[in-house]
Design a protein around this motif. Sequence first.
Motif, PDB file in Angstrom:
ATOM      1  N   THR A  24      41.093  49.557  37.233  1.00 12.38           N
ATOM      2  CA  THR A  24      40.402  50.040  36.035  1.00 12.38           C
ATOM      3  C   THR A  24      39.569  48.922  35.397  1.00 12.38           C
ATOM      4  OG1 THR A  24      42.378  49.554  34.731  1.00 12.38           O
ATOM      5  CG2 THR A  24      42.120  51.811  35.537  1.00 12.38           C
ATOM      6  N   SER A  25      39.334  47.850  36.148  1.00 11.33           N
ATOM      7  CA  SER A  25      38.487  46.747  35.687  1.00 11.33           C
ATOM      8  C   SER A  25      37.337  46.580  36.667  1.00 11.33           C
ATOM      9  CB  SER A  25      39.285  45.442  35.594  1.00 11.33           C
ATOM     10  OG  SER A  25      40.353  45.560  34.674  1.00 11.33           O
ATOM     11  N   ALA A  26      36.119  46.568  36.140  1.00 11.28           N
ATOM     12  CA  ALA A  26      34.932  46.477  37.003  1.00 11.28           C
ATOM     13  C   ALA A  26      34.425  45.046  37.070  1.00 11.28           C
ATOM     14  CB  ALA A  26      33.830  47.401  36.487  1.00 11.28           C
ATOM     15  N   ASP A  27      33.951  44.650  38.226  1.00 15.74           N
ATOM     16  CA  ASP A  27      33.357  43.334  38.409  1.00 15.74           C
ATOM     17  C   ASP A  27      31.972  43.318  37.758  1.00 15.74           C
ATOM     18  OD1 ASP A  27      33.880  40.772  40.091  1.00 15.74           O
ATOM     19  OD2 ASP A  27      31.774  41.255  40.490  1.00 15.74           O
ATOM     20  N   PRO A  28      31.503  42.152  37.292  1.00 16.06           N
ATOM     21  CA  PRO A  28      30.148  42.101  36.713  1.00 16.06           C
ATOM     22  C   PRO A  28      29.064  42.604  37.656  1.00 16.06           C
ATOM     23  CG  PRO A  28      31.354  40.085  36.189  1.00 16.06           C
ATOM     24  CD  PRO A  28      32.213  40.868  37.152  1.00 16.06           C
ATOM     25  N   SER A  29      29.295  42.514  38.970  1.00 17.88           N
ATOM     26  CA  SER A  29      28.302  42.972  39.932  1.00 17.88           C
ATOM     27  C   SER A  29      28.492  44.439  40.320  1.00 17.88           C
ATOM     28  CB  SER A  29      28.375  42.110  41.204  1.00 17.88           C
ATOM     29  OG  SER A  29      29.662  42.227  41.820  1.00 17.88           O
ATOM     30  N   ALA A  50      35.591  46.628  42.150  1.00 20.71           N
ATOM     31  CA  ALA A  50      36.736  46.227  41.324  1.00 20.71           C
ATOM     32  C   ALA A  50      36.605  44.762  40.916  1.00 20.71           C
ATOM     33  CB  ALA A  50      38.035  46.450  42.081  1.00 20.71           C
ATOM     34  N   GLN A  51      37.151  44.436  39.755  1.00 24.84           N
ATOM     35  CA  GLN A  51      37.109  43.060  39.256  1.00 24.84           C
ATOM     36  C   GLN A  51      37.752  42.109  40.249  1.00 24.84           C
ATOM     37  OE1 GLN A  51      36.018  41.619  35.987  1.00 24.84           O
ATOM     38  NE2 GLN A  51      36.185  39.922  37.407  1.00 24.84           N
ATOM     39  N   ARG A  52      37.039  41.036  40.583  1.00 28.72           N
ATOM     40  CA  ARG A  52      37.562  40.043  41.516  1.00 28.72           C
ATOM     41  C   ARG A  52      38.120  38.849  40.752  1.00 28.72           C
ATOM     42  NH1 ARG A  52      31.722  39.857  44.427  1.00 28.72           N
ATOM     43  NH2 ARG A  52      31.446  42.103  44.719  1.00 28.72           N
ATOM     44  N   ALA A  53      38.795  37.980  41.479  1.00 29.15           N
ATOM     45  CA  ALA A  53      39.234  36.720  40.890  1.00 29.15           C
ATOM     46  C   ALA A  53      38.003  35.899  40.533  1.00 29.15           C
ATOM     47  CB  ALA A  53      40.125  35.947  41.865  1.00 29.15           C
ATOM     48  N   THR A  54      38.081  35.105  39.478  1.00 27.44           N
ATOM     49  CA  THR A  54      36.946  34.309  39.007  1.00 27.44           C
ATOM     50  C   THR A  54      37.145  32.844  39.361  1.00 27.44           C
ATOM     51  OG1 THR A  54      36.606  35.840  37.168  1.00 27.44           O
ATOM     52  CG2 THR A  54      35.574  33.673  36.998  1.00 27.44           C
ATOM     53  N   LEU A  55      36.181  32.254  40.027  1.00 29.94           N
ATOM     54  CA  LEU A  55      36.228  30.841  40.390  1.00 29.94           C
ATOM     55  C   LEU A  55      35.106  30.121  39.655  1.00 29.94           C
ATOM     56  CD1 LEU A  55      37.268  28.490  42.124  1.00 29.94           C
ATOM     57  CD2 LEU A  55      35.713  29.218  43.925  1.00 29.94           C
ATOM     58  N   LEU A  56      35.478  29.228  38.728  1.00 27.79           N
ATOM     59  CA  LEU A  56      34.497  28.519  37.922  1.00 27.79           C
ATOM     60  C   LEU A  56      34.535  27.030  38.228  1.00 27.79           C
ATOM     61  CD1 LEU A  56      35.156  30.201  34.458  1.00 27.79           C
ATOM     62  CD2 LEU A  56      33.385  30.777  36.106  1.00 27.79           C
ATOM     63  N   HIS A  57      33.359  26.406  38.291  1.00 29.44           N
ATOM     64  CA  HIS A  57      33.286  24.965  38.409  1.00 29.44           C
ATOM     65  C   HIS A  57      33.570  24.326  37.056  1.00 29.44           C
ATOM     66  CE1 HIS A  57      30.619  24.730  42.292  1.00 29.44           C
ATOM     67  NE2 HIS A  57      31.767  25.348  42.475  1.00 29.44           N
ATOM     68  N   ALA A  58      34.016  23.085  37.073  1.00 20.61           N
ATOM     69  CA  ALA A  58      34.171  22.336  35.833  1.00 20.61           C
ATOM     70  C   ALA A  58      32.815  22.221  35.153  1.00 20.61           C
ATOM     71  CB  ALA A  58      34.745  20.949  36.116  1.00 20.61           C
ATOM     72  N   PRO A  59      32.765  22.185  33.819  1.00 18.54           N
ATOM     73  CA  PRO A  59      31.467  22.114  33.125  1.00 18.54           C
ATOM     74  C   PRO A  59      30.609  20.936  33.552  1.00 18.54           C
ATOM     75  CG  PRO A  59      33.242  22.590  31.578  1.00 18.54           C
ATOM     76  CD  PRO A  59      33.897  22.257  32.886  1.00 18.54           C
ATOM     77  N   ASP A  60      31.254  19.816  33.951  1.00 16.59           N
ATOM     78  CA  ASP A  60      30.492  18.625  34.345  1.00 16.59           C
ATOM     79  C   ASP A  60      30.453  18.451  35.864  1.00 16.59           C
ATOM     80  OD1 ASP A  60      33.202  18.165  34.472  1.00 16.59           O
ATOM     81  OD2 ASP A  60      33.081  16.071  33.860  1.00 16.59           O
TER      82      ASP A  60
END
Length: 340
Positions: A24-29, A50-60
């Motif tokens: 019941t959660s949609a991915d941004p794409s 469906a909403q996937r796991a989110t992988l983010l780089h460090a801000p720096d």
Amino acid sequence: MSEHTDLDPFWVEQRAQFLAEKSTSADPSACGTCRSLVEAGKPVEHDECAQRATLLHAPDHPHYEILAGFSLEENAKLPARFHVPVFDDCGVPNSWLCAVCQEEGVVTGWPCATATKYGAQVFTPLHEAETAQAKLQAATTAQPALPAPVGDQPQPLDDQRLAEIAARVEAATSGPWGVYEYGGGGLLDIAADLKDTGTGYRARRTIARLEDEPLDNDPTHREWTAEEDWEQVKADAAFIAHAPTDVRALLAEVRHLRDQQAKDDDEYEKATAELAAARARIAELEHPAVEAKRNEVRDSFTELAAAARETRDYEGAFKVECDLREREEQWKCEDEEAAR
């Protein structure tokens, strides 16, 4: 032979039910259809939406130019938070690679040696990230010390409310108030200018009378003994008798603190104005020397641009002129900041 949990009929059924249910959660794409379904509280139609796991780089996180030209060993020494996976969908076969463990013509699969060694330092666990975000949100949306009253919340102590409290104190019988407990117990009088005569009391005016069996519907008092109930009556009487003196003292303290705050605010504004004036004077005194230095830089750039044009390096001349314009903008910002 022991029975494995995943072969238990109950868990086989649970697994099949879990896999059959849509998120019941949609991915941004996600497609428009699936996003609309989720907004309506329904599951997505397509599993890939469906909403996937989110992988983010460090801000720096370092960009490519910071990594290029350095050896694999040097890049491997970068902090653990940079050693995150990136998916290579161009290579054969496709694979997950370390985002920083690379050099010219060489890449490293993920997890790399650094990510394996410092695994817990590569990613921030979700619960820690949510806690940090909640703390940040609480800090940025903190309510003022005296919020507007909602329901039975205390009202702000503004000047009007302080005046109303002071008016009630002045309208009440002047004190001091005292408490007289009758010898047999079970009865208390609160009176102004009370004097114990040994056989009773004299007073200018009786304020209130409390008995040992007041109306009490508090469920936490159901098991009270008569002694406990009487102690509460005496505590209430003492509170009432001291109220005029206590309230006057608190009002005086509030006025004192507000007067002190007003003085501190005036001194702060005065100091701020003096500091601004001092900075302006310093900038005024330094301006001739600063402007002379800037003119030297301007002359240097002008000479470089002229030399470039003489050799028909028009692109180089244009770049020098752009650099000079950037310097001029920087100096303008510095002057505006100094004038504040």
